[in-house]
Design an enzyme around this catalytic site. Sequence first.
Site, PDB file in Angstrom:
ATOM      1  N   HIS A 228      66.706   3.657  82.690  1.00 42.01           N
ATOM      2  CA  HIS A 228      66.940   4.598  81.589  1.00 42.01           C
ATOM      3  C   HIS A 228      66.283   5.966  81.786  1.00 42.01           C
ATOM      4  O   HIS A 228      66.562   6.896  81.047  1.00 42.01           O
ATOM      5  CB  HIS A 228      66.441   4.006  80.265  1.00 42.01           C
ATOM      6  CG  HIS A 228      64.966   4.128  80.096  1.00 42.01           C
ATOM      7  ND1 HIS A 228      64.089   3.225  80.645  1.00 42.01           N
ATOM      8  CD2 HIS A 228      64.201   5.063  79.466  1.00 42.01           C
ATOM      9  CE1 HIS A 228      62.868   3.585  80.366  1.00 42.01           C
ATOM     10  NE2 HIS A 228      62.886   4.698  79.654  1.00 42.01           N
TER      11      HIS A 228
HETATM   12  C1  UD1 Z   1      62.820   7.832  75.325  1.00 32.56           C
HETATM   13  C2  UD1 Z   1      61.535   8.469  75.864  1.00 32.56           C
HETATM   14  C3  UD1 Z   1      61.067   7.683  77.080  1.00 32.56           C
HETATM   15  C4  UD1 Z   1      60.953   6.198  76.783  1.00 32.56           C
HETATM   16  C5  UD1 Z   1      62.283   5.696  76.238  1.00 32.56           C
HETATM   17  C6  UD1 Z   1      62.249   4.230  75.902  1.00 32.56           C
HETATM   18  C7  UD1 Z   1      61.264  10.901  75.577  1.00 32.56           C
HETATM   19  C8  UD1 Z   1      61.340  12.204  76.254  1.00 32.56           C
HETATM   20  N1  UD1 Z   1      61.740   9.831  76.272  1.00 32.56           N
HETATM   21  O1  UD1 Z   1      63.828   8.010  76.319  1.00 32.56           O
HETATM   22  O2  UD1 Z   1      59.798   8.166  77.463  1.00 32.56           O
HETATM   23  O3  UD1 Z   1      60.635   5.506  77.979  1.00 32.56           O
HETATM   24  O4  UD1 Z   1      62.606   6.471  75.061  1.00 32.56           O
HETATM   25  O5  UD1 Z   1      63.545   3.756  75.671  1.00 32.56           O
HETATM   26  O6  UD1 Z   1      60.804  10.822  74.456  1.00 32.56           O
HETATM   27  N2  UD1 Z   1      70.341   6.837  72.074  1.00 32.56           N
HETATM   28  C9  UD1 Z   1      71.253   6.081  71.379  1.00 32.56           C
HETATM   29  N3  UD1 Z   1      70.758   5.138  70.528  1.00 32.56           N
HETATM   30  C10 UD1 Z   1      69.435   4.931  70.355  1.00 32.56           C
HETATM   31  C11 UD1 Z   1      68.520   5.712  71.082  1.00 32.56           C
HETATM   32  C12 UD1 Z   1      68.992   6.656  71.941  1.00 32.56           C
HETATM   33  O7  UD1 Z   1      72.466   6.239  71.503  1.00 32.56           O
HETATM   34  O8  UD1 Z   1      69.045   4.077  69.536  1.00 32.56           O
HETATM   35  C13 UD1 Z   1      70.826   7.905  72.937  1.00 32.56           C
HETATM   36  C14 UD1 Z   1      70.352   9.263  72.438  1.00 32.56           C
HETATM   37  O9  UD1 Z   1      71.161   9.737  71.439  1.00 32.56           O
HETATM   38  C15 UD1 Z   1      70.382  10.103  73.688  1.00 32.56           C
HETATM   39  C16 UD1 Z   1      70.014   9.090  74.760  1.00 32.56           C
HETATM   40  O10 UD1 Z   1      70.279   7.788  74.241  1.00 32.56           O
HETATM   41  O11 UD1 Z   1      71.666  10.615  73.941  1.00 32.56           O
HETATM   42  C17 UD1 Z   1      68.572   9.226  75.158  1.00 32.56           C
HETATM   43  O12 UD1 Z   1      67.705   9.048  74.027  1.00 32.56           O
HETATM   44  P1  UD1 Z   1      66.292   9.784  73.935  1.00 32.56           P
HETATM   45  O13 UD1 Z   1      65.568   9.287  72.756  1.00 32.56           O
HETATM   46  O14 UD1 Z   1      66.489  11.232  74.093  1.00 32.56           O
HETATM   47  O15 UD1 Z   1      65.532   9.354  75.239  1.00 32.56           O
HETATM   48  P2  UD1 Z   1      65.362   7.936  75.938  1.00 32.56           P
HETATM   49  O16 UD1 Z   1      66.123   7.926  77.213  1.00 32.56           O
HETATM   50  O17 UD1 Z   1      65.619   6.790  75.020  1.00 32.56           O
END
Ligand code: UD1
Length: 382
Positions: A228
């Site tokens: 991820h």
């Molecule tokens: C975040 C953290 C990372 C951690 C990870 C655990 C930051 C910079 N990154 O990364 O350190 O290891 O969480 O999982 O804070 N999304 C969904 N549904 C959800 C959550 C996320 O669709 O429930 C999508 C978001 O909309 C986005 C993507 O996944 O498009 C990434 O989500 P984001 O929270 O930005 O970062 P993570 O990759 O989850």
Amino acid sequence: MPSIKIVTIVGARPQFIKAAVVSRAIAGRNQGVAENFEPINEIIVHTGQHYDRNMSDVFFEEMQIPRPDYFLDIHEQSHAAMTGRMLEKIEEVLIKEKPDFVLVYGDTNTTLAGALAAAKIHLKVAHVEAGLRSFNRQMPEEINRVLTDHVADILFCPTRQAVDNLTVEGIGLNDSARSDRSESKADGYRPSVELAGDVMFDAALYYQKFSRKPQIDLPGEFVLSTIHRAENTDNLARLKSIFGGFQKIAKTLPIVLPLHPRTKKTLQNQNIEIIDSNIRIIDPVSYLEIIYLLEKCALVMTDSGGLQKEAFFFKKPCITLRDETEWVELVDNGVNVLAGADSGKIYDLCMEAMSKEYDFDLDLYGKGDAGERIVRILTDMA
Ligand code: UD1
């Protein structure tokens, strides 16, 4: 009776797991509080960074974390926009609640926003999982953890290495060493560095007895994998190379891959379809389900920080799909190896790991009482 008020700020999946441990320790302490002692009143703020049911709600339910008192509903934006909106909303909550401590976890945008909002209005910040460093500033997590540690008042380190990393940055030096370095001590800032142990070890020990099989057909022998990290998902060459390695491995060993929404989106946007039936892509699983998979798997391949350690807790070797790790003690002790995104290396290391003997009998992450220690230290400082 007066109480000690703690505002806990969480938002992303690994933070729910860590906060579950400390919340349980708080509840345990409150039950045993003698007459003249102050109970702890914990207020939970969920920023909304993770919001899908299987990325958020299921953790609160199965780990019995108290429902959040505030849900800020902030997600899916650029880093600056997300962090900025969080800062604004968290500040409103903190001004209203006036806690004795603000507790933040790990290294996400939620962590930084919580720590900064609190520090700016002179509230005491306690950082759980302080002192970790990858020394790679390309990672958003590295920026978040360095900045959080530099505004935190109480730094709960999971490992000795984490304490050493802070010392190198001048955090936690005693007063005389500090006065040599800083022009003025008038600000009264005296950060306290505590080697508390790893709350994720506490979680693994406690929740192991509740592990639950996910609703999928599981092969007898398999590799458990997660991907991820932005450094892998936002770099197409790396992502394709990782899957190239997986395809070679899958010829002899099935891979079970609970897919993070970030990775799913990248695969969809790039029209990449994984059609190998031995690469079992499934929805994200709950904590009790990942424990089950950790118990049953042969080895772990991941770019997650948490899963690297969980592999160790469940005595499984780990191949890390990154070029560096914060959990260097695992690599130093030979139970974790860095493969980066090199498909050939991923395959070779996986084959090698299947026939190697490992020594998991190492004391690296404390005694499983990090949650209690954190709560005890906070109450002593209140
Ligand atoms: C975040 C953290 C990372 C951690 C990870 C655990 C930051 C910079 N990154 O990364 O350190 O290891 O969480 O999982 O804070 N999304 C969904 N549904 C959800 C959550 C996320 O669709 O429930 C999508 C978001 O909309 C986005 C993507 O996944 O498009 C990434 O989500 P984001 O929270 O930005 O970062 P993570 O990759 O989850």
